[in-house]
Design an enzyme around this catalytic site. Structure first.
Site, PDB file in Angstrom:
ATOM      1  N   LYS A   1      49.490 -37.320 -35.903  1.00  0.00           N
ATOM      2  CA  LYS A   1      50.002 -38.490 -36.629  1.00  0.00           C
ATOM      3  C   LYS A   1      50.093 -39.702 -35.698  1.00  0.00           C
ATOM      4  O   LYS A   1      49.838 -40.832 -36.115  1.00  0.00           O
ATOM      5  CB  LYS A   1      51.369 -38.167 -37.229  1.00  0.00           C
ATOM      6  CG  LYS A   1      51.293 -37.123 -38.346  1.00  0.00           C
ATOM      7  CD  LYS A   1      52.662 -36.568 -38.674  1.00  0.00           C
ATOM      8  CE  LYS A   1      52.634 -35.578 -39.824  1.00  0.00           C
ATOM      9  NZ  LYS A   1      53.896 -34.825 -39.962  1.00  0.00           N
TER      10      LYS A   1
ATOM     11  N   GLU B   1      53.610 -26.428 -41.248  1.00  0.00           N
ATOM     12  CA  GLU B   1      52.159 -26.259 -41.371  1.00  0.00           C
ATOM     13  C   GLU B   1      51.831 -24.788 -41.588  1.00  0.00           C
ATOM     14  O   GLU B   1      52.663 -23.906 -41.339  1.00  0.00           O
ATOM     15  CB  GLU B   1      51.473 -26.760 -40.093  1.00  0.00           C
ATOM     16  CG  GLU B   1      51.595 -28.248 -39.874  1.00  0.00           C
ATOM     17  CD  GLU B   1      51.031 -29.066 -41.029  1.00  0.00           C
ATOM     18  OE1 GLU B   1      49.847 -28.917 -41.367  1.00  0.00           O
ATOM     19  OE2 GLU B   1      51.794 -29.860 -41.612  1.00  0.00           O
TER      20      GLU B   1
HETATM   21  P1  NDP Z   1      49.376 -24.941 -48.499  1.00  0.00           P
HETATM   22  O1  NDP Z   1      48.979 -23.837 -47.594  1.00  0.00           O
HETATM   23  O2  NDP Z   1      50.669 -24.861 -49.210  1.00  0.00           O
HETATM   24  O3  NDP Z   1      48.221 -25.127 -49.605  1.00  0.00           O
HETATM   25  C1  NDP Z   1      46.860 -25.043 -49.323  1.00  0.00           C
HETATM   26  C2  NDP Z   1      46.109 -24.863 -50.622  1.00  0.00           C
HETATM   27  O4  NDP Z   1      44.708 -24.926 -50.368  1.00  0.00           O
HETATM   28  C3  NDP Z   1      46.374 -23.516 -51.308  1.00  0.00           C
HETATM   29  O5  NDP Z   1      46.592 -23.732 -52.680  1.00  0.00           O
HETATM   30  C4  NDP Z   1      45.060 -22.740 -51.104  1.00  0.00           C
HETATM   31  O6  NDP Z   1      44.717 -21.895 -52.189  1.00  0.00           O
HETATM   32  C5  NDP Z   1      44.066 -23.867 -51.067  1.00  0.00           C
HETATM   33  N1  NDP Z   1      42.843 -23.540 -50.328  1.00  0.00           N
HETATM   34  C6  NDP Z   1      42.708 -23.158 -49.045  1.00  0.00           C
HETATM   35  N2  NDP Z   1      41.404 -22.952 -48.749  1.00  0.00           N
HETATM   36  C7  NDP Z   1      40.706 -23.249 -49.862  1.00  0.00           C
HETATM   37  C8  NDP Z   1      39.320 -23.248 -50.188  1.00  0.00           C
HETATM   38  N3  NDP Z   1      38.400 -22.917 -49.292  1.00  0.00           N
HETATM   39  N4  NDP Z   1      38.949 -23.592 -51.447  1.00  0.00           N
HETATM   40  C9  NDP Z   1      39.878 -23.928 -52.368  1.00  0.00           C
HETATM   41  N5  NDP Z   1      41.216 -23.967 -52.111  1.00  0.00           N
HETATM   42  C10 NDP Z   1      41.608 -23.613 -50.877  1.00  0.00           C
HETATM   43  O7  NDP Z   1      49.298 -26.280 -47.642  1.00  0.00           O
HETATM   44  P2  NDP Z   1      50.153 -27.617 -47.846  1.00  0.00           P
HETATM   45  O8  NDP Z   1      50.057 -28.040 -49.248  1.00  0.00           O
HETATM   46  O9  NDP Z   1      51.482 -27.486 -47.230  1.00  0.00           O
HETATM   47  O10 NDP Z   1      49.359 -28.635 -46.921  1.00  0.00           O
HETATM   48  C11 NDP Z   1      48.118 -29.142 -47.328  1.00  0.00           C
HETATM   49  C12 NDP Z   1      47.715 -30.284 -46.410  1.00  0.00           C
HETATM   50  O11 NDP Z   1      48.668 -31.337 -46.515  1.00  0.00           O
HETATM   51  C13 NDP Z   1      47.667 -29.939 -44.923  1.00  0.00           C
HETATM   52  O12 NDP Z   1      46.626 -30.680 -44.332  1.00  0.00           O
HETATM   53  C14 NDP Z   1      49.007 -30.414 -44.397  1.00  0.00           C
HETATM   54  O13 NDP Z   1      48.969 -30.740 -43.025  1.00  0.00           O
HETATM   55  C15 NDP Z   1      49.189 -31.655 -45.235  1.00  0.00           C
HETATM   56  N6  NDP Z   1      50.568 -32.094 -45.402  1.00  0.00           N
HETATM   57  C16 NDP Z   1      51.531 -31.177 -45.757  1.00  0.00           C
HETATM   58  C17 NDP Z   1      52.822 -31.589 -45.970  1.00  0.00           C
HETATM   59  C18 NDP Z   1      53.903 -30.644 -46.367  1.00  0.00           C
HETATM   60  O14 NDP Z   1      55.067 -31.062 -46.424  1.00  0.00           O
HETATM   61  N7  NDP Z   1      53.600 -29.380 -46.625  1.00  0.00           N
HETATM   62  C19 NDP Z   1      53.196 -33.006 -45.828  1.00  0.00           C
HETATM   63  C20 NDP Z   1      52.114 -33.876 -45.453  1.00  0.00           C
HETATM   64  C21 NDP Z   1      50.853 -33.415 -45.255  1.00  0.00           C
HETATM   65  P3  NDP Z   1      45.604 -20.609 -52.555  1.00  0.00           P
HETATM   66  O15 NDP Z   1      46.932 -21.156 -53.005  1.00  0.00           O
HETATM   67  O16 NDP Z   1      44.879 -19.969 -53.685  1.00  0.00           O
HETATM   68  O17 NDP Z   1      45.702 -19.786 -51.323  1.00  0.00           O
HETATM   69  N1  HSE Z   2      54.440 -29.976 -41.225  1.00  0.00           N
HETATM   70  C1  HSE Z   2      54.567 -31.376 -41.388  1.00  0.00           C
HETATM   71  C2  HSE Z   2      55.952 -31.800 -40.995  1.00  0.00           C
HETATM   72  C3  HSE Z   2      54.311 -31.750 -42.827  1.00  0.00           C
HETATM   73  O1  HSE Z   2      56.826 -30.929 -40.848  1.00  0.00           O
HETATM   74  O2  HSE Z   2      56.174 -32.989 -40.810  1.00  0.00           O
HETATM   75  C4  HSE Z   2      54.277 -33.242 -43.047  1.00  0.00           C
HETATM   76  O3  HSE Z   2      53.179 -33.829 -42.424  1.00  0.00           O
END
Ligand code: NDP
Ligand code: HSE
Length: 430
Positions: free
Chosen positions: A208, A193
Site C-alpha cells: 500500500k 489476508e
Molecule cells: P477471500 O479469500 O475472502 O475471497 C477470494 C475469492 O476469490 C473467493 O470467493 C474465491 O472463491 C475466489 N477465487 C479465488 N481464486 C479464484 C479463481 N481462480 N477463479 C474464480 N474465483 C476465485 O479474499 P478477500 O475478499 O478478503 O480479498 C480479496 C482481495 O481484496 C485481495 O486482493 C485482498 O488483498 C483485497 N482486500 C481485502 C480486504 C479485506 O478486508 N478482506 C480489504 C481490502 C482489500 P471461493 O470462495 O469459491 O473459494
Molecule cells: N488485510 C488487509 C488489512 C485488508 O488488514 O488491512 C485491507 O487491505
C-alpha cells in the site's frame, strides 16, 4: 435506462461486500450514476460454499474467463486476491480484461504493487484501471490524492494502513490479549489476508505504501526496496513500557520527501499518545498527510472488512459505469518516474531500546557508554524491578541516525552483562 454489466471475480469478503453494496443501494446508485449497474456473473472456485451473501445461484460460475471474454460485459471487478500467494492468476485475468478494452476494478494491492506498471501500460484507449479499495479499505484515499490534493506537493505521509495489525496491537494494548488469539479473531472478521503473514510481517502495508508513493509523490518504487519490519516481535512488556512513557505502538507506513530522495519505511513505531494517529484503534486506518498548501490532513475510516472495502469497490464500479456510458476513459495516472530511495542507514529517528541485563552495579554506565561512543544521546532510561535475572532496562534516545544506533547496539550486545537486546522500536518524537 442504460444498463452496464459487471463481471465479478470472487465472492469472498470483498466480493460479498461489493455484491451487498450494489444490491442494497441499487436505487441510489442508479440516481447517482444515471445508469443501472447489473452483475452479469460471479466467478468462484467452489459453487457449493456457504457465503456471507447469497446472489442467485445462476449467476455463479467457476469459469472466470467466460465473464472476462464476454463482449457484453465492459467492467471486470477482480476480488480473488492472490490464492496460494501467487499473483499470476489475478494479474493474468486483469491483463486479459484490459487487453479487451475493458474497465478493471481491483482491491488487490499486491498485484498492483508488483505488476502496476504492466497493468497501467495494458489499459486500452477505451478502458481503465480503478483501485480505490486497494489502499486503506473504505477510506477514499486514491481520489483524494488524484483529485483533491492535485495542487499540492505532498511532503510526508504517515499511515496506519493495515487493519489487521492495528486490530492486533489495539487489543494487545487495551486487553492484554495474546497475539495468536487476536490474529485468529482478525481472520474470522475478514480483515486478514489469505496468508496473514502478509499483514503481520508488514508486506501488505508495504504494497500500500508503494501505491501511496506513486499516487502522492509521483514516484514509482520496487516494493522490495521498502524497508519493512512486522509486529511479531512486539511483546506485552513493550506495550506496557510504551504506555508508561506516554506512547502508543502502531505499525506505521512512512513516506517522506528529503531533498531529491524519498524515505519509505514500514515498521512498528511508538507515537506520542496525544498524536491524532494514536487514537486510531481496531481495524480503523488513518493516513496523516502533510502538503505544502493544505498543511496537515488526516483521513480516517475502516481499513479492512467486507462492507468498507465493498464501499470503495462500488465507488470505482460507478465511476467505471459512468465512463462506459459516456464512452470515455478515466484520466490516466500521472507519468511516473523512478525515485531515489534514502538508505535506511541514513534515516534519522528516536529509538526505544529494551535490553535484558544482569542486575549489578555499573551496568547502566556500561550501556550508556556504548550509546555515547556511537554518538547517540539518551533522553530517558527506565529500570524496573531488582534482584531478577535478567532485568529489563529501557532507553529512549534523542534523534539519531539508524547507522549510529545499530553501531551502539553492536557494542551493547557485546557486553558481558547483557543477555540480549530484546526490542528496538523507532519513536516519533512528541
Ligand atoms: P477471500 O479469500 O475472502 O475471497 C477470494 C475469492 O476469490 C473467493 O470467493 C474465491 O472463491 C475466489 N477465487 C479465488 N481464486 C479464484 C479463481 N481462480 N477463479 C474464480 N474465483 C476465485 O479474499 P478477500 O475478499 O478478503 O480479498 C480479496 C482481495 O481484496 C485481495 O486482493 C485482498 O488483498 C483485497 N482486500 C481485502 C480486504 C479485506 O478486508 N478482506 C480489504 C481490502 C482489500 P471461493 O470462495 O469459491 O473459494
Ligand atoms: N488485510 C488487509 C488489512 C485488508 O488488514 O488491512 C485491507 O487491505
Amino acid at each position: 435506462m442504460n444498463v452496464v454489466k459487471i463481471g465479478l471475480l470472487g465472492l469472498g469478503n470483498v466480493g460479498c461486500g461489493t455484491w451487498l453494496t450494489l444490491t442494497t443501494n441499487s436505487s441510489s446508485i442508479v440516481a447517482r450514476a444515471g445508469v443501472k449497474l447489473e452483475v452479469a456473473g460471479i466467478a468462484v472456485r467452489d459453487l457449493n460454499k456457504r457465503r456471507l451473501a447469497s446472489p442467485p445461484a445462476e449467476l455463479l460460475t467457476t469459469d472466470a474467463l467466460s465473464l472476462i471474454d464476454d463482449p457484453s460485459i465492459p467492467i471486470i471487478v477482480e476480488t480473488i486476491g492472490c490464492p496460494h500467494q501467487d499473483t499470476r492468476i489475478a494479474r493474468d485475468f486483469m491483463l486479459r480484461a484490459l487487453a479487451a478494452g475493458k474497465h478493471v476494478v481491483t482491491a488487490n494491492k499486491e498485484v498492483l504493487a508488483k505488476h502496476g506498471r504492466e497493468l497501467r501500460a495494458a489499459v486500452g484507449a477505451s478502458g481503465g484501471l480503478y483501485y480505490e479499495g486497494a489502499v486503506a479499505g473504505g477510506i477514499p484515499v486514491v481520489k483524494v490524492f488524484r483529485e483533491s490534493l492535485a495542487g499540492n506537493t505532498v511532503t510526508s505521509i504517515m499511515g496506519i494502513i493495515n487493519g489487521t495489525t492495528n486490530y492486533i496491537l489495539t487489543r494487545m494494548s487495551h486487553e492484554g490479549s495474546p497475539f495468536g488469539d487476536v490474529l485468529r479473531a482478525a481472520q474470522e472478521l475478514g480483515y486478514a489476508e489469505q496468508d496473514p503473514s502478509s499483514d503481520v510481517d508488514g508486506h501488505d502495508a508495504a504494497y500500500k505504501l508503494a501505491l501511496l508513493c506513486s499516487m502522492a509523490i509521483g514516484a514509482e518504487v520496487n516494493v522490495e526496496d521498502i524497508f519493512r519490519e512486522g509486529i511479531s516481535g512486539i511483546t506485552p512488556e513493550d506495550l506496557h513500557y510504551a504506555a508508561e512513557l506516554g506512547y502508543t505502538v502502531k505499525l506505521l507506513a512512512i513516506a517522506r520527501r528529503d531533498g531529491g530522495s524519498v524515505e519509505l519505511r514500514v515498521h512498528p513505531t511508538m507515537i506520542p499518545s496525544s498524536h491524532p494517529l494514536a487514537s486510531v484503534g481496531g481495524a480503523f486506518n488513518a493516513v496523516f498527510i502533510q502538503g505544502d498548501a493544505v498543511g496537515d490532513l488526516m483521513l480516517y475510516g475502516m481499513g479492512a472488512g467486507m462492507m468498507p472495502t465493498g464501499s470503495a469497490v462500488v465507488a470505482d464500479c460507478i465511476d467505471a459505469a459512468i465512463n462506459v456510458a459516456r464512452g470515455v476513459s478515466p484520466v490516466p495516472d500521472r507519468r511516473e518516474q523512478r525515485c531515489t530511495l534514502k538508505p535506511m542507514d541514513d534515516v534519522v529517528s528516536c529509538y526505544y531500546v529494551r535490553v535484558q541485563v544482569v542486575d549489578e552495579p555499573g551496568v547502566m554506565a556500561a550501556l550508556a557508554s556504548e550509546f555515547g561512543r556511537a554518538g547517540v544521546s539518551i533522553e530517558s532510561l527506565i529500570q524496573k524491578g531488582r534482584g531478577q535475572d535478567p532485568v529489563s532496562v529501557v532507553f529512549v534516545t534523542h534523534a539519531a541516525r539508524e547507522r549510529s544506533v545499530q553501531e551502539a547496539l553492536r557494542g551493547v550486545r557485546a557486553l558481558d552483562v547483557v543477555h540480549s537486546v530484546a526490542s528496538v522500536i523507532r519513536v516519533v518524537a512528541g
